[in-house]
Design a protein around this motif. Structure first.
Motif, PDB file in Angstrom:
ATOM      1  N   UNK A  68      26.005  68.557 125.117  1.00  0.00           N
ATOM      2  CA  UNK A  68      25.271  69.159 124.004  1.00  0.00           C
ATOM      3  C   UNK A  68      26.137  70.246 123.365  1.00  0.00           C
ATOM      4  N   UNK A  69      25.756  70.715 122.182  1.00  0.00           N
ATOM      5  CA  UNK A  69      26.537  71.800 121.575  1.00  0.00           C
ATOM      6  C   UNK A  69      26.672  73.018 122.492  1.00  0.00           C
ATOM      7  N   UNK A  70      25.613  73.379 123.207  1.00  0.00           N
ATOM      8  CA  UNK A  70      25.694  74.526 124.111  1.00  0.00           C
ATOM      9  C   UNK A  70      26.632  74.226 125.290  1.00  0.00           C
ATOM     10  N   UNK A  71      26.566  73.019 125.837  1.00  0.00           N
ATOM     11  CA  UNK A  71      27.470  72.639 126.933  1.00  0.00           C
ATOM     12  C   UNK A  71      28.916  72.635 126.463  1.00  0.00           C
ATOM     13  N   UNK A  72      29.134  72.159 125.234  1.00  0.00           N
ATOM     14  CA  UNK A  72      30.483  72.151 124.675  1.00  0.00           C
ATOM     15  C   UNK A  72      30.992  73.577 124.489  1.00  0.00           C
ATOM     16  N   UNK A  73      30.122  74.453 124.005  1.00  0.00           N
ATOM     17  CA  UNK A  73      30.502  75.852 123.840  1.00  0.00           C
ATOM     18  C   UNK A  73      30.907  76.459 125.181  1.00  0.00           C
ATOM     19  N   UNK A  74      30.156  76.135 126.229  1.00  0.00           N
ATOM     20  CA  UNK A  74      30.490  76.637 127.567  1.00  0.00           C
ATOM     21  C   UNK A  74      31.832  76.086 128.045  1.00  0.00           C
ATOM     22  N   UNK A  75      32.099  74.805 127.783  1.00  0.00           N
ATOM     23  CA  UNK A  75      33.363  74.187 128.200  1.00  0.00           C
ATOM     24  C   UNK A  75      34.560  74.825 127.490  1.00  0.00           C
ATOM     25  N   UNK A  76      34.363  75.186 126.223  1.00  0.00           N
ATOM     26  CA  UNK A  76      35.447  75.770 125.436  1.00  0.00           C
ATOM     27  C   UNK A  76      35.507  77.285 125.558  1.00  0.00           C
ATOM     28  N   UNK A  77      34.480  77.875 126.136  1.00  0.00           N
ATOM     29  CA  UNK A  77      34.448  79.327 126.282  1.00  0.00           C
ATOM     30  C   UNK A  77      34.214  80.066 124.976  1.00  0.00           C
ATOM     31  N   UNK A  78      33.402  79.464 124.110  1.00  0.00           N
ATOM     32  CA  UNK A  78      33.098  80.059 122.808  1.00  0.00           C
ATOM     33  C   UNK A  78      31.595  79.975 122.553  1.00  0.00           C
ATOM     34  N   UNK A  79      31.164  80.507 121.426  1.00  0.00           N
ATOM     35  CA  UNK A  79      29.754  80.429 121.036  1.00  0.00           C
ATOM     36  C   UNK A  79      29.478  79.081 120.369  1.00  0.00           C
ATOM     37  N   UNK A  80      28.203  78.756 120.224  1.00  0.00           N
ATOM     38  CA  UNK A  80      27.826  77.516 119.544  1.00  0.00           C
ATOM     39  C   UNK A  80      28.300  77.552 118.094  1.00  0.00           C
TER      40      UNK A  80
END
Length: 109
Positions: A24-36
């Motif tokens: 999900x966008x939130x999971x992707x943000x966590x993987x990249x270490x950034x905000x949504x």
């Protein structure tokens, strides 16, 4: 974000999209270490630079490329640069304009 951080995040983003494992966008943000919001900015940068369609698949809960693409991130460093480091907003803008030669039919970035 620094220029190299942005390029590394774009590289990771493209790799995750190609593997259809962004989450999900939130999971992707966590993987990249950034905000949504930063994920949205990175996706728009990748879309604009490569002119490749990126879609979100609800079944897979992942972003994916609409068509098959070859993903490649290479740096070109002139041998006569003498170790000079160039950067800044103007350099980055020129880099993306000069990088047009990296595009060819059927494969982007």
């Amino acid at each position: 974000m620094a220029f190299t951080d942005t390029l590394l995040r774009l590289q990771r983003l493209a790799h995750l999209i190609q593997r259809k494992s962004t989450g999900t966008p939130q999971e992707l943000a966590d993987k990249l270490g950034v905000s949504v919001r930063s994920v949205d900015n990175l996706l728009n940068t990748l879309r604009n630079f490569t002119e490749v369609e990126i879609e979100y698949c609800r079944e897979r809960c992942s972003y994916c490329f609409a068509k098959p693409v070859k993903v490649s991130f290479d740096f070109i460093i002139p041998l006569d640069s003498g170790g000079d480091v160039r950067g800044g907003r103007k350099f980055i803008s020129n880099f993306f304009v000069d990088a047009e030669f990296l595009r060819w039919e059927g494969a982007y970035l």
